[in-house]
Scaffold this active site. Sequence first.
Site, PDB file in Angstrom:
ATOM      1  N   LYS A   1       0.831  -1.206   0.000  1.00  0.00           N
ATOM      2  CA  LYS A   1       0.000   0.000   0.000  1.00  0.00           C
ATOM      3  C   LYS A   1       0.866   1.257   0.000  1.00  0.00           C
ATOM      4  CE  LYS A   1      -4.336  -1.441   0.020  1.00  0.00           C
ATOM      5  NZ  LYS A   1      -4.183  -2.525  -0.943  1.00  0.00           N
TER       6      LYS A   1
ATOM      7  N   LYS B   1      -4.426 -11.415  -8.694  1.00  0.00           N
ATOM      8  CA  LYS B   1      -5.788 -11.920  -8.511  1.00  0.00           C
ATOM      9  C   LYS B   1      -6.810 -10.802  -8.669  1.00  0.00           C
ATOM     10  CE  LYS B   1      -6.153 -11.407  -3.517  1.00  0.00           C
ATOM     11  NZ  LYS B   1      -6.774 -11.940  -2.327  1.00  0.00           N
TER      12      LYS B   1
ATOM     13  N   LYS C   1     -10.697  -5.449  -6.270  1.00  0.00           N
ATOM     14  CA  LYS C   1     -11.554  -4.286  -6.483  1.00  0.00           C
ATOM     15  C   LYS C   1     -10.724  -3.036  -6.733  1.00  0.00           C
ATOM     16  CE  LYS C   1     -15.563  -2.864  -6.872  1.00  0.00           C
ATOM     17  NZ  LYS C   1     -16.688  -3.510  -7.522  1.00  0.00           N
TER      18      LYS C   1
END
Length: 332
Positions: free
Chosen positions: A112, A198, A201
């Site tokens: 992140k 993968k 969202k």
Amino acid sequence: MKKRVYSGIRATGRLHLGNYLGAVKGMLALQDTHDCIFSVVDLHTITVPYDPSALQNSIRDVILDYLAAGLDPKKCKLEIQSKVPQHVELAYLLSTIYPVSRLEDLPTYKEKKAQYPKYVNMGLLYYPVLMAADILLYKAEIVPAGADQEPHIEVTREIARKFNTMFSSTSSGQVTFPEPQRFETEGQYVPSLVGIGKMSKSVEGTYINLIDDLDTIRKRLASAPTDSGTSGGELPKEGPIAQLFKLLALFVQKETYTKFEQDYREGKIQYSEMKEVLAQTIYKELEPFRKRRKEFGENPKLVDSIINSSLEQCRQMAEETMAEVREKMGLA
Ligand code: TRP
């Protein structure tokens, strides 16, 4: 007594296939046999840039998707994390017994940080402590979640162990927190549509939403990268083609999979045909979901009452744990 289960999904809008196969299917299996709490973790959602004016709708979308997927409020509890304030209280208390250095080393934090270099906030670092609090607040022993969450669950175990060692002897001598285990669900790795990683969202173009109509699914699949299809030989183990075949394997019958695999080997695969079969199969599989989603969407009062009664029970359970924790930590 049934074992307690806790899991949460961030409120980043509607659920996609990755959530469904990675987490929700596991939840469905567990609700019959365990004492489950399934949450929308909105406080985790706001650790990365987000739109405050869209957050309430996103939370509602996850709740509706939970219900549409078949989570049954008679069997399990549905939670909205921020509506049970004990999460934050427990997270703070637990943060005082956990080293910063361990948090800085976690892969999710590093990812992140790299993704949003201008948004490296305290909440991001604190994320796993809040997650530990989510789980420990309800003394859950089982956590259905993807493999990427294993480091966080390990943190949760470390915190539980440390708390038990430091504080458990005060009253009854019984340990306060069980050490939770991750629950593996079948087909939990759902490959993305961009050829790498993968479904997620937060990465545009990687996913198919549960609510998508056939044309939308077709369009999303159309943009998944392929090759000329003429090279033939063994199926690659990684890369875009491998990803597409992994997705195929999750949805179609064995014979259908074998046919396309054979076509690939012989260098005559038609990806458009394969994508069409995949689109139709995915669309069909999601039909009951779409039907229930519509019913709940048209019945907001029912949904409100489900959430409220569930939250009421959650707050009671949470308060019991907090009373115990405050007392053991010398705060009461
Ligand atoms: N970190 C999880 C994810 O990104 C979401 C989450 C928050 C969670 N709290 C949790 C999952 C507690 C399981 C249990 O998917």
